[in-house]
Design an enzyme around this catalytic site. Sequence first.
Site, PDB file in Angstrom:
ATOM      1  N   ALA A 119      -7.915  20.076  19.230  1.00 56.83           N
ATOM      2  CA  ALA A 119      -8.056  21.060  20.308  1.00 56.83           C
ATOM      3  C   ALA A 119      -9.448  21.678  20.226  1.00 56.83           C
ATOM      4  O   ALA A 119     -10.068  21.693  19.157  1.00 56.83           O
ATOM      5  CB  ALA A 119      -6.994  22.142  20.155  1.00 56.83           C
ATOM      6  N   GLY A 167      -5.154  17.764  17.337  1.00 55.01           N
ATOM      7  CA  GLY A 167      -4.676  17.262  18.621  1.00 55.01           C
ATOM      8  C   GLY A 167      -5.150  15.838  18.903  1.00 55.01           C
ATOM      9  O   GLY A 167      -4.508  15.099  19.642  1.00 55.01           O
ATOM     10  N   GLU A 219      -2.619  13.780  17.283  1.00 55.71           N
ATOM     11  CA  GLU A 219      -1.385  13.866  18.086  1.00 55.71           C
ATOM     12  C   GLU A 219      -1.506  12.991  19.334  1.00 55.71           C
ATOM     13  O   GLU A 219      -0.543  12.348  19.752  1.00 55.71           O
ATOM     14  CB  GLU A 219      -1.114  15.331  18.449  1.00 55.71           C
ATOM     15  CG  GLU A 219      -0.744  16.144  17.215  1.00 55.71           C
ATOM     16  CD  GLU A 219      -0.663  17.633  17.474  1.00 55.71           C
ATOM     17  OE1 GLU A 219      -1.681  18.209  17.931  1.00 55.71           O
ATOM     18  OE2 GLU A 219       0.398  18.227  17.241  1.00 55.71           O
ATOM     19  N   GLU A 246      -5.016  21.710  11.067  1.00 59.36           N
ATOM     20  CA  GLU A 246      -4.743  23.031  11.657  1.00 59.36           C
ATOM     21  C   GLU A 246      -4.492  24.102  10.602  1.00 59.36           C
ATOM     22  O   GLU A 246      -4.795  25.273  10.808  1.00 59.36           O
ATOM     23  CB  GLU A 246      -3.531  22.946  12.609  1.00 59.36           C
ATOM     24  CG  GLU A 246      -3.779  22.167  13.886  1.00 59.36           C
ATOM     25  CD  GLU A 246      -3.493  20.677  13.756  1.00 59.36           C
ATOM     26  OE1 GLU A 246      -3.377  20.170  12.614  1.00 59.36           O
ATOM     27  OE2 GLU A 246      -3.381  20.017  14.802  1.00 59.36           O
TER      28      GLU A 246
HETATM   29  N1  CAA Z   1     -13.432  22.316  18.791  1.00 63.43           N
HETATM   30  C1  CAA Z   1     -14.600  22.786  19.255  1.00 63.43           C
HETATM   31  N2  CAA Z   1     -15.789  22.413  18.784  1.00 63.43           N
HETATM   32  C2  CAA Z   1     -15.777  21.501  17.794  1.00 63.43           C
HETATM   33  C3  CAA Z   1     -14.607  20.953  17.251  1.00 63.43           C
HETATM   34  C4  CAA Z   1     -13.373  21.401  17.799  1.00 63.43           C
HETATM   35  N3  CAA Z   1     -12.209  20.939  17.376  1.00 63.43           N
HETATM   36  N4  CAA Z   1     -14.937  20.088  16.272  1.00 63.43           N
HETATM   37  C5  CAA Z   1     -16.275  20.096  16.218  1.00 63.43           C
HETATM   38  N5  CAA Z   1     -16.783  20.943  17.123  1.00 63.43           N
HETATM   39  C6  CAA Z   1     -18.184  21.253  17.379  1.00 63.43           C
HETATM   40  C7  CAA Z   1     -18.754  22.106  16.249  1.00 63.43           C
HETATM   41  O1  CAA Z   1     -18.457  23.472  16.403  1.00 63.43           O
HETATM   42  C8  CAA Z   1     -20.228  21.776  16.358  1.00 63.43           C
HETATM   43  O2  CAA Z   1     -20.748  22.553  17.390  1.00 63.43           O
HETATM   44  P1  CAA Z   1     -22.271  23.136  17.247  1.00 63.43           P
HETATM   45  O3  CAA Z   1     -23.149  21.903  17.214  1.00 63.43           O
HETATM   46  O4  CAA Z   1     -22.435  23.932  18.483  1.00 63.43           O
HETATM   47  O5  CAA Z   1     -22.288  23.923  15.963  1.00 63.43           O
HETATM   48  C9  CAA Z   1     -20.231  20.312  16.837  1.00 63.43           C
HETATM   49  O6  CAA Z   1     -18.927  20.051  17.391  1.00 63.43           O
HETATM   50  C10 CAA Z   1     -20.442  19.353  15.711  1.00 63.43           C
HETATM   51  O7  CAA Z   1     -19.520  19.670  14.693  1.00 63.43           O
HETATM   52  P2  CAA Z   1     -19.866  19.467  13.137  1.00 63.43           P
HETATM   53  O8  CAA Z   1     -21.272  19.906  12.886  1.00 63.43           O
HETATM   54  O9  CAA Z   1     -18.771  20.095  12.347  1.00 63.43           O
HETATM   55  O10 CAA Z   1     -19.820  17.848  13.089  1.00 63.43           O
HETATM   56  P3  CAA Z   1     -19.575  16.897  11.840  1.00 63.43           P
HETATM   57  O11 CAA Z   1     -19.818  15.517  12.353  1.00 63.43           O
HETATM   58  O12 CAA Z   1     -20.296  17.397  10.636  1.00 63.43           O
HETATM   59  O13 CAA Z   1     -17.990  17.046  11.512  1.00 63.43           O
HETATM   60  C11 CAA Z   1     -15.663  17.128  12.102  1.00 63.43           C
HETATM   61  C12 CAA Z   1     -17.045  16.537  12.411  1.00 63.43           C
HETATM   62  C13 CAA Z   1     -15.171  16.694  10.725  1.00 63.43           C
HETATM   63  C14 CAA Z   1     -14.735  16.598  13.186  1.00 63.43           C
HETATM   64  C15 CAA Z   1     -15.740  18.685  12.132  1.00 63.43           C
HETATM   65  O14 CAA Z   1     -16.422  19.085  13.312  1.00 63.43           O
HETATM   66  C16 CAA Z   1     -14.392  19.377  12.121  1.00 63.43           C
HETATM   67  O15 CAA Z   1     -13.785  19.534  11.068  1.00 63.43           O
HETATM   68  N6  CAA Z   1     -13.910  19.829  13.308  1.00 63.43           N
HETATM   69  C17 CAA Z   1     -12.704  20.607  13.418  1.00 63.43           C
HETATM   70  C18 CAA Z   1     -11.461  19.775  13.243  1.00 63.43           C
HETATM   71  C19 CAA Z   1     -10.222  20.619  13.408  1.00 63.43           C
HETATM   72  O16 CAA Z   1     -10.020  21.624  12.733  1.00 63.43           O
HETATM   73  N7  CAA Z   1      -9.345  20.198  14.337  1.00 63.43           N
HETATM   74  C20 CAA Z   1      -8.098  20.870  14.624  1.00 63.43           C
HETATM   75  C21 CAA Z   1      -8.256  21.688  15.877  1.00 63.43           C
HETATM   76  S1  CAA Z   1      -6.825  22.683  16.194  1.00 63.43           S
HETATM   77  C22 CAA Z   1      -5.734  21.672  16.968  1.00 63.43           C
HETATM   78  O17 CAA Z   1      -5.974  20.527  17.224  1.00 63.43           O
HETATM   79  C23 CAA Z   1      -4.446  22.420  17.318  1.00 63.43           C
HETATM   80  C24 CAA Z   1      -3.467  21.710  18.135  1.00 63.43           C
HETATM   81  O18 CAA Z   1      -2.644  20.989  17.658  1.00 63.43           O
HETATM   82  C25 CAA Z   1      -3.378  21.999  19.560  1.00 63.43           C
END
Ligand code: CAA
Length: 258
Positions: free
Chosen positions: A68, A111, A114, A134
């Site tokens: 998400a 997500g 999922e 999450e």
């Molecule tokens: N939402 C919004 N922005 C996101 C994002 C997300 N899920 N994942 C990454 N981004 C953004 C970052 O904030 C960053 O933005 P900026 O350049 O403006 O700072 C950009 O994408 C690049 O991210 P990283 O520098 O972290 O990139 P990376 O290649 O080093 O790492 C990654 C990639 C491992 C996917 C890491 O970004 C990460 O861990 N993301 C979050 C994953 C996460 O927690 N997902 C669960 C979301 S909650 C959910 O999904 C709930 C549900 O069931 C509905």
Amino acid sequence: MAPSYQDLLLDVPAPHVRRVTLNRPAARNALRTQLLQELADALHQADADDDVRCVVLTGGPKVFAAGADIREMAEPQVAAELGEKRRACWQVVRDFSKPLVAAVHGYCLGGGNELAMLCDIIVAGEDAQFGQPEIRLGMIPGAGGTQRLTAAIGKARAMHIILTGETINARNALAAGLVSEVTADAGTRAVVVAAKIAAHSPLAVRQAKIAVRRAAEDALAGGLAFERQAFADLLMSDDRREGIAAFLEKRAPKFTGR
Ligand code: CAA
């Protein structure tokens, strides 16, 4: 062919096969509501189009989808308001009547995982990483992850992934039963698989999909309802606010249990 979208690319890589590519690389294909709505629209169109017999869903070379959109979800009130719209989109994916083949390279998280699990077949690249992180945000999966991951790989492994937030790699995902195969080029392989499916009788394919999904999905209704309520309750917690703030500020969260 459907209209062009902001967060998706559409093309036809083989006869009767439509490919939908998630295309928000700067945000790691985070599933903002607009993306989910475009996906639902694209699948509606594909369902109604007799020329489409199978759909390949893919992301980028380094990320399928990072879950998400954490920025969009940061404000609990906004997240709650978007909940209904998002649920309707997930329902369209779930109800899609034609086979959906996911091609996954790189991160397939939250997500994103999922979404992949709602596909009928997952072809993984060697570099794929699957997870439900999450918990690191003070949340739980909210689009069926607790149920479908457990059904796919069993309680112990699902608990480990969901409670620790750790990912599993493609080889382990194959051994666990989450994906159907691992290959160097998942995109190409998924199109080959989809083309093979598309060459079969659409009538038989449709009934086969329904029959297999009944084995996999019918038992999940109670757990899905519990997950939905728990997810909605956690939206209002201090820990969730802290988890999201910590992610956006690129620091470790300090959870208090409130
Ligand atoms: N939402 C919004 N922005 C996101 C994002 C997300 N899920 N994942 C990454 N981004 C953004 C970052 O904030 C960053 O933005 P900026 O350049 O403006 O700072 C950009 O994408 C690049 O991210 P990283 O520098 O972290 O990139 P990376 O290649 O080093 O790492 C990654 C990639 C491992 C996917 C890491 O970004 C990460 O861990 N993301 C979050 C994953 C996460 O927690 N997902 C669960 C979301 S909650 C959910 O999904 C709930 C549900 O069931 C509905």
